[in-house]
Design a protein around this motif. Structure first.
Motif, PDB file in Angstrom:
ATOM      1  N   GLU A 110     -59.695   9.001  55.296  1.00  0.00           N
ATOM      2  CA  GLU A 110     -60.622  10.090  54.996  1.00  0.00           C
ATOM      3  C   GLU A 110     -61.767  10.060  56.004  1.00  0.00           C
ATOM      4  O   GLU A 110     -62.857   9.600  55.697  1.00  0.00           O
ATOM      5  N   TYR A 114     -48.567   5.629  47.335  1.00  0.00           N
ATOM      6  CA  TYR A 114     -48.795   4.209  47.595  1.00  0.00           C
ATOM      7  C   TYR A 114     -47.928   3.337  46.694  1.00  0.00           C
ATOM      8  O   TYR A 114     -47.264   2.410  47.141  1.00  0.00           O
ATOM      9  N   THR A 126     -52.023  10.581  46.728  1.00  0.00           N
ATOM     10  CA  THR A 126     -52.046   9.369  47.543  1.00  0.00           C
ATOM     11  C   THR A 126     -51.685   8.153  46.703  1.00  0.00           C
ATOM     12  O   THR A 126     -50.936   7.273  47.132  1.00  0.00           O
ATOM     13  N   GLN A 132     -59.308   5.949  50.434  1.00  0.00           N
ATOM     14  CA  GLN A 132     -59.157   5.705  49.014  1.00  0.00           C
ATOM     15  C   GLN A 132     -58.990   4.222  48.742  1.00  0.00           C
ATOM     16  O   GLN A 132     -58.295   3.530  49.475  1.00  0.00           O
ATOM     17  N   SER A 174     -55.730   5.506  52.114  1.00  0.00           N
ATOM     18  CA  SER A 174     -55.652   6.818  52.750  1.00  0.00           C
ATOM     19  C   SER A 174     -56.718   6.904  53.822  1.00  0.00           C
ATOM     20  O   SER A 174     -57.682   6.142  53.814  1.00  0.00           O
TER      21      SER A 174
END
Lengths: 337, 372
Positions: free
Chosen positions: A222, A161, A157, A125, A220
Motif C-alpha cells: 500500500e 494470503y 488480501t 496490511q 499487501s
C-alpha cells in the motif's frame, strides 16, 4: 456503470480543465494559497489538533508544498474529503493536490487520469494479536478467527494470503472501523487485520495497548502518496521534489534546527539543495530558496515522520520500510543536481 | 329523641394505607399482581443501569487534563477532559479564533429575538417578528461571513460544529415553511398547471433520500459546472436541504388544509374575500393550528438530519466531534464513548426544548376548542 460514467465525465473534464485554465502553479500563485485535499480524520495522517488546525504527515506535505512556493507553510487551505469524494474533487479542480493516504495503483494512475508523485508512506496490511496468545508470526495463525472490515480490499488480501499459505481461517466481518476494534477487544477474534498504520493507530484506543502486538508480516503493498491531475507536469514536479527534498534533507543531515547555519556549508550537495549554488528552483518556476524554505519551515522527512506517526507521537510506529535506504528501509530520493 | 346525636363525631383520618406516600405507591405501583411484577422489574432495570452510568459519567470521570495520559488511568470513566479541550471546535468548528465573538453575537441576537417572541404579552411583538424574519438574517449573514464593514472574511469552509448545525437547520426551517405552504396550496389548486407542478416537485423530492440530494449537490454538481466555478459548498447544501424539507412541509400543511370543512371556504367567499385573503385570514390560521405537532415533528427531524452534511465533508456538531476522535493525542478507550454521550446530551436538550415549546403553543392556540 458508475465507473464508466465517471470515466466519461473525467475525460470530458480533463479536456475542459486544461483548456480553461493556465498552469496550476499560476492559479495557485494568483489565489495565494494551495488547496489541499486531506482525509476526514485519520490518526497520524490528517487529524485536527486542540486548536482546530490540521496535523499529520499528509498535512505536513501540503505545508511543505506551500513553503516551497510561497516561503510560508501556512498558505495552504485544507479540504477534508471522504473516500468517495476525493477523486472528483481533484478532477473538478476543487483541490490542487490530493494528499489523503491514497494507495498508488495502476488503475488509479492510468484510467482515472491522475499522476502519483512519489510515496510518502509505505503502508501494507498486517495483523495484530494479543501478546498472551503467544503468536509471533502470521504463519502461526492457521485456524484463527480474524476480525476484518466488510467489503474492502483488506478482506480480499486476507483471503489470498491464507489460501496461498494453505491455512484456514474464520473471517468475522464488520461494517465500521470501531466495531472491528471493539470486537477484537472483547475477544471475539484471535487477530485483527487492516493496514499497519491503522493497526498502530487503533491500538491506542484499546484498554491495554501494550498487551497487543503488530506481527512483522506485511501481506499487501500500500504505497501512499500525493496525487495530482494528469497533464500539468510542472505542478507534478513541484509536488514530487517537495517530497524528495525532505528525504534528501534527512540523508544529508539537514533539519529545521540546523539548516540556517548550513547555507555556507562546504559540502557541494548541501549547497545545491539550499540554493547557494545553482538555480534548481527555476526549472519548476520557483525561487532558488524553495528547498531551504521546506526544510526550515516544515523540516526533513524524519522530523515529519517522528512527530506525526513515529517515536515522538502517541502512535509510535517504527520507521521500518519508511527508513532511508541507507538505514535498511526503501525510502530513496533522486538527488538534487 | 334520645337516639339522635346532637354532637359531631371527631373526624378520623383515612386508613394509613390509602394516603400519603404509601397510598400513592399502592395506587400507582402495586395496585395488582401484574403491576407489582412490572414495578419490581422496572426497578431492577434502573438499578442495573443507573448506578454504573452515574459512576462512568460522573464519579470515575476525568475532568481535567491536556492529553490522552490523563484519561488512561486505571478504571477511568468518561473522558470529559477531551470534550473540554475540544469544546471550541464542537461549537465553532474551525472558525477563525479571533472572530468567534461574531458567532456569539449573532447567536445572542437570534436567541434574544426568539426569546422575546415567545413572551405572549410582549408589546410590539409584530415588529420583533418582522425584524426576526427580514432584518436579522441579513445581520447574521454579514456577521458570520464578514468581508464587509471592516470585518475580515471567514470562509464557510471553516464553519463547523454547533454553528453549522444551527445555520443549516434554521435556514432549512425558515425557508421550508413558506415554501411548503405555497406548495400545499398549489397541490390543492384548481389550476391544472399549478397542481401538476406542485405534485411533481413534492413527489420528486420526497422520492429521493436526503443523502442522495447532498451527494448530488457536492459530488455531481461540480462535474457539470465549468471548471473553476466553485460555488460555495455550504450554499449548495443549504439549497438542497431547504428544497428537500419544503416538500415534507407541504404535505404536513396539506393535511391541515384537508381538515378544514368546505363551509369555511364558502363563508370566506360569501364575505367577498379573494383567494389570498381567504387563505391568509380564514383557512391558514385554522389549518396550521391543527398541524403544529406535524410541523414541529418535521423541524425536529430536519434538525437531526443536518448531521448528514458530514457525507459531503462539512463538519456539523456531530461531525466535528467524530473528526476529533482521530486526534492521536486523545486516543483512549473512552474518547469515542464520551464524545457520543456529549452529542446525545446536546441534541436531546435542543430537541426537547423544541417539543416543549410546541406543546405550549398548542395549548395556547387551542384554548377556544379545548375539551373541558
Amino acid at each position: 456503470m458508475r465507473r464508466y460514467l465517471l470515466l466519461a465525465s473525467t475525460a470530458a473534464l480533463i479536456a475542459f480543465a486544461s483548456a480553461a485554465s493556465a498552469t496550476t502553479l499560476d492559479d495557485v500563485k494568483k489565489k495565494g494559497f494551495v488547496q489541499c485535499g486531506v482525509s476526514q480524520g485519520l490518526k497520524g495522517f490528517s487529524s485536527p489538533d486542540d486548536k482546530g488546525g490540521w496535523t499529520g504527515i499528509d498535512v505536513d506535505l501540503c505545508r511543505a508544498i506551500a513553503a516551497a512556493i510561497f516561503g510560508d507553510p501556512e498558505k495552504v487551505k485544507f479540504t477534508p474529503l471522504s473516500a468517495k469524494e476525493r477523486f472528483t474533487a481533484l478532477q473538478s479542480g476543487e483541490i490542487d493536490v490530493l494528499s489523503r493516504n491514497t494507495t498508488w495503483a495502476l488503475s488509479r494512475d492510468t484510467a482515472l487520469g491522475f499522476d502519483f508523485r512519489g510515496v510518502i508512506y509505505y503502508d501494507g496490511q498486517g495483523f495484530m494479536v494479543r501478546k498472551s496468545s503467544g503468536v509471533k508470526s502470521a504463519k502461526d495463525l492457521d485456524g484463527a478467527s480474524v476480525c476484518v472490515l466488510m467489503g474492502t480490499s483488506t478482506s480480499l488480501t486476507l483471503a489470498d494470503y491464507f489460501r496461498s499459505n494453505n491455512m484456514k481461517y474464520e473471517p468475522i466481518t464488520f461494517e465500521k472501523d470501531d466495531e472491528v476494534v471493539a470486537a477484537y477487544e472483547s475477544g471475539r477474534c484471535d487477530t485483527y487485520t487492516t493496514d499497519r498504520s491503522g493497526l498502530y493507530a487503533n491500538r491506542l484506543t484499546l484498554k491495554d495497548p501494550q498487551e497487543n502486538i503488530v506481527l512483522p508480516e506485511i501481506i499487501s503493498k500500500e504505497p501512499l502518496g500525493p496525487v495530482v491531475r494528469h497533464g500539468d507536469n510542472q505542478w507534478g514536479d513541484i509536488v514530487s521534489w517537495t517530497l524528495y527534498t525532505m528525504l534528501n534533507a534527512e540523508e544529508l543531515g539537514l533539519n529545521s534546527g540546523n539548516v540556517a547555519g548550513m547555507r555556507e556549508s562546504d559540502n557541494p550537495e548541501i549547497r545545491r539543495v539550499l540554493g547557494t549554488e545553482g538555480k534548481f528552483g527555476e526549472g519548476m518556476g520557483l525561487s532558488d530558496d524553495w528547498a531551504y524554505n521546506i526544510i526550515a519551515k516544515v523540516g526533513n522527512y524524519a522530523e515529519m515522520f517522528d512527530r506525526n506517526v513515529g517515536k515522538d507521537s502517541p502512535l509510535g510506529i517504527p520507521r521500518g520500510l519508511n527508513a532511508l535506504y541507507t538505514q535498511g528501509g526503501i525510502q530513496y530520493a533522486p538527488p538534487i543536481r | 329523641m334520645s337516639f339522635v346525636r346532637d354532637t359531631y363525631l371527631v373526624e378520623t383520618p383515612p386508613p394509613g394505607m390509602n394516603v400519603g406516600v404509601l397510598g400513592w405507591l399502592r395506587g400507582n405501583l402495586f395496585s395488582s399482581a401484574s403491576n407489582t411484577l412490572l414495578t419490581l422489574f422496572g426497578m431492577y432495570v434502573l438499578w442495573t443501569v443507573v448506578p454504573p452510568l452515574i459512576e462512568w459519567a460522573l464519579l470515575d470521570a476525568v475532568w481535567q487534563g491536556s492529553g490522552r495520559e490523563a484519561c488512561l488511568v486505571e478504571g477511568a470513566g468518561a473522558c470529559w477532559a477531551f470534550v473540554a479541550a475540544k469544546f471550541g471546535q464542537f461549537i465553532y468548528g474551525t472558525y477563525t479564533f479571533e472572530e468567534r465573538w461574531r458567532v456569539d453575537l449573532a447567536f445572542l441576537a437570534g436567541a434574544l429575538t426568539v426569546g422575546l417572541l415567545m413572551i405572549e404579552r410582549m408589546p410590539g411583538r409584530r415588529y420583533i417578528a418582522v425584524f426576526g424574519l427580514l432584518i436579522y438574517p441579513v445581520i447574521a449573514y454579514i456577521l458570520l461571513t464578514g468581508g464587509r464593514f471592516g470585518l475580515p472574511e471567514v470562509e464557510t469552509t471553516l464553519w463547523g460544529g454547533l454553528l453549522l448545525t444551527f445555520v443549516v437547520a434554521s435556514v432549512g426551517i425558515v425557508v421550508s415553511f413558506p415554501l411548503g405552504i405555497v406548495l400545499a396550496l398549489g397541490r390543492r389548486s384548481q389550476m391544472p398547471v399549478m397542481r401538476v407542478l406542485s405534485v411533481i416537485y413534492i413527489e420528486a423530492w420526497r422520492g429521493v433520500p436526503l443523502i442522495t440530494v447532498l451527494f448530488m449537490a457536492s459530488v455531481m454538481l461540480p462535474l457539470f459546472l465549468p471548471a473553476g466555478t466553485n460555488f460555495d459548498k455550504l450554499l449548495r447544501v443549504l439549497i438542497g436541504v431547504a428544497l428537500f424539507s419544503s416538500a415534507y412541509m407541504a404535505e404536513v400543511v396539506r393535511g391541515g388544509l384537508q381538515a378544514i370543512p368546505r363551509g369555511q371556504y364558502e363563508a370566506a367567499s360569501a364575505l367577498g374575500l379573494g383567494f389570498w385573503q381567504a387563505n391568509l385570514l380564514i383557512i391558514m390560521p385554522q389549518a396550521l393550528r391543527l398541524v403544529i405537532p406535524g410541523i414541529v415533528n418535521t423541524f425536529i427531524g430536519l434538525f437531526k438530519d443536518t448531521t448528514l452534511v458530514m457525507i459531503v465533508g462539512l463538519f456539523d456538531f456531530l461531525g466535528s466531534i467524530q473528526v476529533n476522535f482521530s486526534d492521536a493525542n486523545w486516543a483512549t478507550p473512552q474518547t469515542a464513548a464520551t464524545g457520543y454521550a456529549f452529542a446525545a446530551l446536546v441534541y436531546w436538550i435542543i430537541c426537547y426544548s423544541m417539543s416543549r415549546y410546541s406543546m405550549r403553543l398548542e395549548a395556547r392556540l387551542n384554548e377556544g376548542t379545548r375539551r373541558a
